[in-house]
Design a protein around this motif. Structure first.
Motif, short mmCIF file in Angstrom:
data_model
loop_
_atom_site.label_atom_id
_atom_site.label_comp_id
_atom_site.label_asym_id
_atom_site.label_seq_id
_atom_site.Cartn_x
_atom_site.Cartn_y
_atom_site.Cartn_z
N SER A 1 36.60 53.58 35.71
CA SER A 1 36.84 54.45 36.85
C SER A 1 37.35 55.79 36.34
O SER A 1 37.91 55.89 35.23
CB SER A 1 37.87 53.83 37.80
OG SER A 1 39.16 53.84 37.20
N ILE A 2 37.19 56.83 37.16
CA ILE A 2 37.63 58.16 36.73
C ILE A 2 39.16 58.20 36.61
O ILE A 2 39.71 58.89 35.74
CB ILE A 2 37.12 59.25 37.70
CG1 ILE A 2 37.20 60.63 37.04
CG2 ILE A 2 37.87 59.23 39.02
CD1 ILE A 2 36.27 60.80 35.86
N ALA B 1 41.12 59.20 33.22
CA ALA B 1 42.10 60.29 33.24
C ALA B 1 43.47 59.81 32.77
O ALA B 1 44.15 60.49 32.01
CB ALA B 1 42.19 60.88 34.65
N ALA B 2 43.88 58.62 33.24
CA ALA B 2 45.19 58.10 32.85
C ALA B 2 45.27 57.87 31.36
O ALA B 2 46.31 58.15 30.72
CB ALA B 2 45.47 56.80 33.61
N HIS B 3 44.19 57.37 30.77
CA HIS B 3 44.16 57.15 29.32
C HIS B 3 44.35 58.47 28.57
O HIS B 3 45.15 58.56 27.62
CB HIS B 3 42.85 56.49 28.92
CG HIS B 3 42.68 56.29 27.45
ND1 HIS B 3 43.36 55.32 26.75
CD2 HIS B 3 41.92 56.97 26.54
CE1 HIS B 3 43.03 55.39 25.46
NE2 HIS B 3 42.15 56.38 25.31
N LEU B 4 43.64 59.51 28.98
CA LEU B 4 43.76 60.81 28.33
C LEU B 4 45.16 61.40 28.51
O LEU B 4 45.74 61.95 27.57
CB LEU B 4 42.72 61.78 28.91
CG LEU B 4 41.25 61.46 28.60
CD1 LEU B 4 40.34 62.34 29.45
CD2 LEU B 4 40.96 61.67 27.12
N VAL B 5 45.69 61.27 29.71
CA VAL B 5 47.01 61.83 30.01
C VAL B 5 48.09 61.16 29.17
O VAL B 5 48.99 61.81 28.65
CB VAL B 5 47.30 61.70 31.52
CG1 VAL B 5 48.78 61.88 31.82
CG2 VAL B 5 46.47 62.71 32.30
N ARG B 6 48.00 59.85 29.03
CA ARG B 6 49.00 59.14 28.19
C ARG B 6 48.89 59.57 26.74
O ARG B 6 49.91 59.70 26.04
CB ARG B 6 48.79 57.63 28.33
CG ARG B 6 49.13 57.09 29.72
CD ARG B 6 49.08 55.57 29.77
NE ARG B 6 49.23 55.10 31.15
CZ ARG B 6 48.26 54.62 31.90
NH1 ARG B 6 47.02 54.54 31.39
NH2 ARG B 6 48.49 54.23 33.14
N ASN B 7 47.68 59.78 26.26
CA ASN B 7 47.51 60.24 24.88
C ASN B 7 48.07 61.64 24.68
O ASN B 7 48.40 62.02 23.55
CB ASN B 7 46.04 60.21 24.49
CG ASN B 7 45.53 58.81 24.23
OD1 ASN B 7 46.32 57.88 24.03
ND2 ASN B 7 44.22 58.63 24.23
N LEU B 8 48.18 62.42 25.75
CA LEU B 8 48.76 63.75 25.68
C LEU B 8 50.29 63.72 25.77
O LEU B 8 50.93 64.76 25.69
CB LEU B 8 48.20 64.63 26.80
CG LEU B 8 46.71 65.00 26.69
CD1 LEU B 8 46.24 65.68 27.97
CD2 LEU B 8 46.47 65.90 25.48
N GLY B 9 50.86 62.54 25.96
CA GLY B 9 52.31 62.41 25.96
C GLY B 9 52.96 62.38 27.32
O GLY B 9 54.17 62.57 27.43
N TYR B 10 52.19 62.12 28.36
CA TYR B 10 52.72 62.11 29.72
C TYR B 10 52.72 60.68 30.28
O TYR B 10 52.00 59.80 29.81
CB TYR B 10 51.90 63.02 30.64
CG TYR B 10 51.94 64.47 30.25
CD1 TYR B 10 52.84 65.35 30.84
CD2 TYR B 10 51.08 64.96 29.28
CE1 TYR B 10 52.88 66.68 30.48
CE2 TYR B 10 51.11 66.30 28.91
CZ TYR B 10 52.02 67.15 29.51
OH TYR B 10 52.06 68.46 29.14
N ASP B 11 53.51 60.49 31.30
CA ASP B 11 53.56 59.22 32.01
C ASP B 11 52.60 59.31 33.20
O ASP B 11 52.91 59.95 34.21
CB ASP B 11 54.99 58.95 32.48
CG ASP B 11 55.13 57.66 33.25
OD1 ASP B 11 54.20 56.83 33.18
OD2 ASP B 11 56.15 57.47 33.94
N ALA B 12 51.41 58.72 33.06
CA ALA B 12 50.37 58.83 34.09
C ALA B 12 50.69 57.95 35.28
O ALA B 12 51.03 56.77 35.13
CB ALA B 12 49.02 58.43 33.49
N ARG B 13 50.58 58.53 36.48
CA ARG B 13 50.83 57.80 37.72
C ARG B 13 49.64 58.00 38.67
O ARG B 13 49.42 59.09 39.18
CB ARG B 13 52.12 58.28 38.36
CG ARG B 13 53.33 58.08 37.45
CD ARG B 13 54.63 58.48 38.10
NE ARG B 13 55.75 58.28 37.18
CZ ARG B 13 57.02 58.57 37.48
NH1 ARG B 13 57.32 59.05 38.69
NH2 ARG B 13 57.98 58.37 36.59
#
Length: 423
Positions: free
Chosen positions: A249-250, A254-266
């Motif tokens: 799913s999109i 997106a959550a996978h990329l955001v976590r790799n950037l150092g953020y807590d994806a919600r």
């Protein structure tokens, strides 16, 4: 010459990189940038400039503790100007200079509410998630200087001739801010000795920022008749616009990329609760991405929400519009969808940043989505940081100087790619 006349107006704190033997300081990029900035500070100063207006150390900065003249300068200057880079926040000398200066601010702030007279400049780009806790409260949004500065930093602007106008404009803004805050706040001199309890390391990032990923899409239950049901699921969070080329799913991508950037994806969907929260969010809860199915704009309720959102100033929420495999109906026509987007998101469509335009024009593949998302996250994060910190007054606005009392402590006798020169 009185005590205030003999102190540097600003101190440039920069990390140390060895310069090759055949290069002279006069030809170094940092030397040119410093003197260009210095000349502008002098021009913007209302009072007659008395030397030294600026201070920067040119020799090897790898030694600890700092030389006495460096300690004296950082403990007497009006404004600290750290040159941010990844290397800066790993440099022991930079951490020590920041710590010394911050002590002066904290001693005064215990008695008076004081804006720290720190004006960061970017040497090379740094992600907001990498900024240490000590620096996270300092107003910092390079985007307001222009996209070229945010993407390349001073090093890039000064290195590339076509960025000459942006380089000069950036130095003008920095100089005005240095003069503005230096004229409003006068910290008393600190102690001109270096003690062992001065921190020589930054504490590291303040922690993972929560980053909301808001999905607006059809579900298999409310999907209009005639549309391909395969990209959709029982929740908007299951939308996969790049089916069958992607199995995720999109939101998951997106959550996978955001976590790799150092953020807590919600991950959340754009329901009434989420939308009303965005409307009421004058103080940002965190940066975010609104990922929108463009065919949803044919739904009157969604169209009204998107138009209302566009009219708000919520720059810490960036919009992305995936446009994968489309149906054959007239409403799926590319020109029709782009017309809807420009109509509903007219304010955001006028932004001149390339990454923003790409995100709104319909992202055709999952590979393009993965390339654009980090740039949107960076913009959202900088806008979030800017909005949640105390903004400086507009450069040039008249303001009275705040002359602060001398705390007892000071009377008891006691900041693209890394470069090969200096940051």
């Amino acid at each position: 010459m009185n005590d205030m006349d003999s102190r540097p107006y600003f101190f440039v704190s920069h990390s140390s990189v060895p310069i090759s033997q055949d290069e002279t300081q006069a030809n170094s990029l940092l030397h040119r940038i410093y003197h260009d900035l210095l000349s502008r500070v002098i021009q913007f100063m209302v009072e007659t400039a008395s030397p030294p207006v600026g201070f920067i150390e040119w020799r090897d900065r790898s030694t600890m503790p700092p030389p006495s003249e460096v300690v004296q300068a950082v403990m007497s200057c009006r404004v600290l100007v750290p040159l941010y880079s990844k290397r800066y926040f790993e440099d022991r000398r930079c951490a020590a200079e920041w710590s010394l200066f911050q002590r002066r601010v904290e001693e005064v702030d215990a008695r008076h509410s004081v804006t720290a007279p720190i004006v960061p400049a970017i040497w090379t780009p740094v992600d907001v998630a990498e900024i240490p806790e000590e620096a996270s409260a300092i107003p910092f949004d390079p985007i307001e200087f222009g996209s070229a500065y945010a993407e390349h930093g001073l090093y890039g602007l000064a290195s590339i001739e076509r960025f000459r106008p942006e380089y000069l404009n950036t130095l003008d803004i920095l100089a005005k801010r240095i003069v503005d805050i230096g004229s409003r706040v006068e910290l008393p001199r600190g102690r001109n000795t270096f003690t062992d309890d001065v921190s020589a390391t930054f504490s590291g990032p303040a922690g993972r920022f929560p980053l909301r990923i808001i999905i607006s899409a059809w579900t298999s239950e409310n999907l209009p008749e005639g549309r391909d049901h395969r990209p959709y699921g029982t929740s908007p969070l299951q939308w996969n616009p790049y089916h069958p080329n992607s199995t995720k799913s999109i939101g998951e991508s997106a959550a996978h990329l955001v976590r790799n950037l150092g953020y807590d994806a919600r991950l959340v969907s754009l329901d009434d609760t989420t939308f009303n929260g965005l409307l009421a969010e004058n103080v940002p809860e965190g940066p975010g991405l609104l990922i929108l199915d463009p065919t949803m704009l044919s739904d009157p309720d969604t169209a009204a929400r998107v138009r209302a959102f566009d009219e708000l100033r919520r720059p810490w929420i960036r919009v992305m519009i995936p446009m994968g495999v489309r149906g054959t109906s007239a409403s799926d026509n590319l020109e029709h969808l782009q017309g809807h987007i420009e109509s509903m998101l007219s304010r955001r469509s006028r932004e001149d940043r390339l990454s923003v335009k790409e995100a709104l024009s319909g992202i055709p593949t999952v590979e393009a989505f993965e390339a654009i998302l980090p740039r949107l996250v960076e913009i959202a994060s900088r806008q979030y940081l800017r909005a949640r910190t105390t903004a400086l007054p507009e450069p040039g606005r008249a303001s009275s100087r705040v002359r602060l009392p001398r705390p007892a402590l000071f009377d008891n006798g006691r900041g693209g790619e890394e470069n090969n020169e200096r940051p």
